[in-house]
Write a protein that holds these residues in place. Structure first.
Motif, mmCIF file in Angstrom:
data_model
loop_
_atom_site.group_PDB
_atom_site.id
_atom_site.type_symbol
_atom_site.label_atom_id
_atom_site.label_comp_id
_atom_site.label_asym_id
_atom_site.label_seq_id
_atom_site.Cartn_x
_atom_site.Cartn_y
_atom_site.Cartn_z
ATOM 1 N N GLY A 274 -4.566 -1.529 3.331
ATOM 2 C CA GLY A 274 -4.580 -0.955 1.999
ATOM 3 C C GLY A 274 -4.508 -2.014 0.917
ATOM 4 O O GLY A 274 -4.695 -3.208 1.169
ATOM 5 N N THR A 275 -4.216 -1.574 -0.301
ATOM 6 C CA THR A 275 -4.270 -2.433 -1.482
ATOM 7 C C THR A 275 -2.882 -2.888 -1.901
ATOM 8 O O THR A 275 -1.939 -2.095 -1.945
ATOM 9 C CB THR A 275 -4.946 -1.688 -2.643
ATOM 10 O OG1 THR A 275 -6.280 -1.338 -2.260
ATOM 11 C CG2 THR A 275 -4.992 -2.539 -3.900
ATOM 12 N N TYR A 276 -2.787 -4.190 -2.236
ATOM 13 C CA TYR A 276 -1.549 -4.822 -2.686
ATOM 14 C C TYR A 276 -1.702 -5.236 -4.155
ATOM 15 O O TYR A 276 -2.745 -5.770 -4.549
ATOM 16 C CB TYR A 276 -1.239 -6.067 -1.861
ATOM 17 C CG TYR A 276 -0.888 -5.781 -0.424
ATOM 18 C CD1 TYR A 276 0.403 -5.959 0.052
ATOM 19 C CD2 TYR A 276 -1.859 -5.332 0.479
ATOM 20 C CE1 TYR A 276 0.737 -5.707 1.370
ATOM 21 C CE2 TYR A 276 -1.540 -5.065 1.802
ATOM 22 C CZ TYR A 276 -0.237 -5.259 2.243
ATOM 23 O OH TYR A 276 0.069 -4.996 3.555
ATOM 24 N N THR B 240 -4.640 3.455 -3.389
ATOM 25 C CA THR B 240 -4.284 3.518 -4.813
ATOM 26 C C THR B 240 -2.781 3.577 -5.090
ATOM 27 O O THR B 240 -2.372 3.526 -6.248
ATOM 28 C CB THR B 240 -4.943 4.737 -5.469
ATOM 29 O OG1 THR B 240 -4.506 5.937 -4.807
ATOM 30 C CG2 THR B 240 -6.466 4.644 -5.376
ATOM 31 N N GLU B 241 -1.951 3.692 -4.084
ATOM 32 C CA GLU B 241 -0.510 3.846 -4.315
ATOM 33 C C GLU B 241 0.071 2.674 -5.109
ATOM 34 O O GLU B 241 0.890 2.870 -6.018
ATOM 35 C CB GLU B 241 0.233 3.983 -2.972
ATOM 36 C CG GLU B 241 1.725 4.191 -3.094
ATOM 37 C CD GLU B 241 2.098 5.527 -3.723
ATOM 38 O OE1 GLU B 241 3.194 5.615 -4.319
ATOM 39 O OE2 GLU B 241 1.297 6.475 -3.628
ATOM 40 N N ALA B 242 -0.345 1.460 -4.793
ATOM 41 C CA ALA B 242 0.190 0.278 -5.471
ATOM 42 C C ALA B 242 -0.302 0.150 -6.909
ATOM 43 O O ALA B 242 0.234 -0.662 -7.671
ATOM 44 C CB ALA B 242 -0.175 -0.989 -4.688
ATOM 45 N N LEU B 243 -1.311 0.923 -7.282
ATOM 46 C CA LEU B 243 -1.912 0.801 -8.606
ATOM 47 C C LEU B 243 -1.227 1.667 -9.657
ATOM 48 O O LEU B 243 -1.588 1.614 -10.831
ATOM 49 C CB LEU B 243 -3.392 1.183 -8.546
ATOM 50 C CG LEU B 243 -4.245 0.486 -7.491
ATOM 51 C CD1 LEU B 243 -5.699 0.930 -7.611
ATOM 52 C CD2 LEU B 243 -4.127 -1.028 -7.598
ATOM 53 N N LYS B 244 -0.229 2.449 -9.271
ATOM 54 C CA LYS B 244 0.428 3.348 -10.211
ATOM 55 C C LYS B 244 1.125 2.555 -11.319
ATOM 56 O O LYS B 244 1.832 1.586 -11.048
ATOM 57 C CB LYS B 244 1.449 4.229 -9.486
ATOM 58 C CG LYS B 244 0.822 5.240 -8.539
ATOM 59 C CD LYS B 244 1.881 6.107 -7.881
ATOM 60 C CE LYS B 244 1.255 7.162 -6.970
ATOM 61 N NZ LYS B 244 2.302 7.995 -6.295
ATOM 62 N N PRO B 245 0.947 2.952 -12.588
ATOM 63 C CA PRO B 245 1.606 2.250 -13.695
ATOM 64 C C PRO B 245 3.129 2.386 -13.627
ATOM 65 O O PRO B 245 3.660 3.385 -13.114
ATOM 66 C CB PRO B 245 1.058 2.948 -14.941
ATOM 67 C CG PRO B 245 -0.181 3.654 -14.482
ATOM 68 C CD PRO B 245 0.062 4.032 -13.057
ATOM 69 N N THR B 246 3.816 1.399 -14.162
ATOM 70 C CA THR B 246 5.277 1.440 -14.213
ATOM 71 C C THR B 246 5.781 2.103 -15.488
ATOM 72 O O THR B 246 6.949 2.468 -15.580
ATOM 73 C CB THR B 246 5.850 0.022 -14.152
ATOM 74 O OG1 THR B 246 5.501 -0.694 -15.345
ATOM 75 C CG2 THR B 246 5.307 -0.737 -12.942
ATOM 76 N N GLY B 247 4.895 2.219 -16.509
ATOM 77 C CA GLY B 247 5.309 2.794 -17.776
ATOM 78 C C GLY B 247 6.030 1.826 -18.686
ATOM 79 O O GLY B 247 6.610 2.232 -19.700
ATOM 80 N N PRO C 39 0.798 -1.236 0.000
ATOM 81 C CA PRO C 39 0.000 0.000 0.000
ATOM 82 C C PRO C 39 0.824 1.276 0.000
ATOM 83 O O PRO C 39 0.341 2.325 -0.432
ATOM 84 C CB PRO C 39 -0.823 -0.123 1.296
ATOM 85 C CG PRO C 39 -0.862 -1.580 1.592
ATOM 86 C CD PRO C 39 0.451 -2.125 1.127
ATOM 87 N N ASP C 40 2.073 1.197 0.480
ATOM 88 C CA ASP C 40 2.941 2.375 0.492
ATOM 89 C C ASP C 40 3.829 2.468 -0.738
ATOM 90 O O ASP C 40 4.686 3.349 -0.838
ATOM 91 C CB ASP C 40 3.798 2.385 1.764
ATOM 92 C CG ASP C 40 4.638 1.115 1.904
ATOM 93 O OD1 ASP C 40 4.541 0.220 1.024
ATOM 94 O OD2 ASP C 40 5.387 1.004 2.890
ATOM 95 N N GLY C 41 3.651 1.538 -1.695
ATOM 96 C CA GLY C 41 4.472 1.529 -2.894
ATOM 97 C C GLY C 41 5.754 0.753 -2.785
ATOM 98 O O GLY C 41 6.486 0.608 -3.767
ATOM 99 N N ALA C 42 6.046 0.230 -1.591
ATOM 100 C CA ALA C 42 7.276 -0.534 -1.382
ATOM 101 C C ALA C 42 7.066 -2.003 -1.730
ATOM 102 O O ALA C 42 5.941 -2.514 -1.694
ATOM 103 C CB ALA C 42 7.738 -0.398 0.062
ATOM 104 N N ALA C 43 8.161 -2.685 -2.057
ATOM 105 C CA ALA C 43 8.102 -4.107 -2.385
ATOM 106 C C ALA C 43 7.802 -4.923 -1.125
ATOM 107 O O ALA C 43 8.256 -4.602 -0.022
ATOM 108 C CB ALA C 43 9.416 -4.556 -2.992
ATOM 109 N N VAL C 44 7.029 -5.987 -1.309
ATOM 110 C CA VAL C 44 6.656 -6.883 -0.216
ATOM 111 C C VAL C 44 7.071 -8.295 -0.602
ATOM 112 O O VAL C 44 6.873 -8.723 -1.744
ATOM 113 C CB VAL C 44 5.137 -6.837 0.046
ATOM 114 C CG1 VAL C 44 4.749 -7.792 1.170
ATOM 115 C CG2 VAL C 44 4.698 -5.414 0.380
ATOM 116 N N ALA C 45 7.627 -9.031 0.336
ATOM 117 C CA ALA C 45 8.080 -10.395 0.063
ATOM 118 C C ALA C 45 6.943 -11.394 0.273
ATOM 119 O O ALA C 45 6.142 -11.246 1.194
ATOM 120 C CB ALA C 45 9.255 -10.754 0.968
#
Length: 272
Positions: free
Chosen positions: A100-102, A162-169, A73-79
């Motif tokens: 939040g959302t993963y 919505t932080e995790a939903l951001k496109p990578t491009g 949810p914070d945009g950081a990688a999760v294991a």
């Protein structure tokens, strides 16, 4: 209230991506979470990952996790945890430690090349960064295919974010307008399909509800993105849905390469 999907071995994944459109193929790749919307103090989910003829049925081969990327949810990688691969499926657990959302994604970016050297046909497969030194001087009839793949699903603990939903491009991606964990039967959801961060117009999208093994009619919806990449889906009934979009051609980041970009997702639609 919902969810989305990754590969088998590298060779099989690239072969699948270079064949006929995936929606028409017998074998489909997917990730399926045990739940997509959770509450409580310490939520976990288990994710199944497989390749099968019937959606969400374990009967062909497991998917591999070498391209697994989980964004919290914070945009950081999760294991992920407790991964295991069996005869027909791979499973892993995910601890949703933060509310939040993963975004749970399997991402692949590979190159296949064929060429002739000294009159002999040669083939090579590897990462884009290796291409510059992979094809020897003097090679003729060089053909390069750049294949990008994203298979994903979503899960939310507590309130959706919505932080995790951001496109990578990079490659073909789904940019949710309607939150992917807030899908309801009878309602219309909106998404935008992007290619390298830009709207992907005129892309055909197949949407199929799971459980087709027990129905005569698979209930497939064939949709096309608008000029601005917009995709609208009206959900006919609750259930787990598999979504696939494939784009051939267009400009590749690799000069002289034929482009192949694939997006696969699993979404859960809940009752009204």
């Amino acid at each position: 209230m919902k969810t989305l999907l990754r590969p088998l071995c590298a060779a099989a994944a690239l072969t699948a991506m270079l064949a006929a459109p995936m929606a028409a193929q017998a074998h489909r790749q997917w990730m399926l979470p045990s739940m997509t919307v959770m509450s409580g103090n310490d939520p976990w989910i288990t994710v199944d990952a497989a390749v099968s003829n019937d959606l969400f049925i374990f009967e062909h081969v497991p998917m591999r996790l070498d391209g697994l990327v989980i964004t919290g949810p914070d945009g950081a990688a999760v294991a992920h945890q407790n991964a295991a691969t069996g005869k027909y499926r791979t499973t892993f657990d995910l601890h949703l430690a933060k509310p939040g959302t993963y975004r749970i994604a399997s991402v692949g970016d590979g190159v296949m090349a064929s060429y002739k050297l000294g009159g002999e046909q040669k083939r090579w497969r590897g990462a884009p960064a290796e291409l510059a030194t992979a094809i020897p001087a003097g090679a003729t009839e060089v053909k390069i295919t750049h294949s990008q793949r994203r298979i994903e699903t979503f899960a939310t603990a507590g309130e959706p974010t919505t932080e995790a939903l951001k496109p990578t491009g990079q490659g073909l991606e789904l940019a949710p307008i309607t939150h992917p964990n807030d899908l309801v039967a009878g309602e219309t959801a909106q998404f935008r399909l992007l290619l390298d961060g830009q709207p992907a117009a005129g892309v055909e999208v197949a949407v199929i509800r799971g459980g087709g093994r027990y129905r005569n009619d698979p209930g497939e919806m064939s949709l096309t993105t608008a000029a601005d990449g917009l995709l609208e889906i009206t959900w006919p009934e609750p259930g787990m849905y598999w979504m696939e979009a494939e784009l051939r051609g267009g400009k590749s980041p690799i000069e002289g390469a034929e482009r192949m970009a694939v997006y696969v997702g699993t979404l859960e639609v809940l009752p009204d």
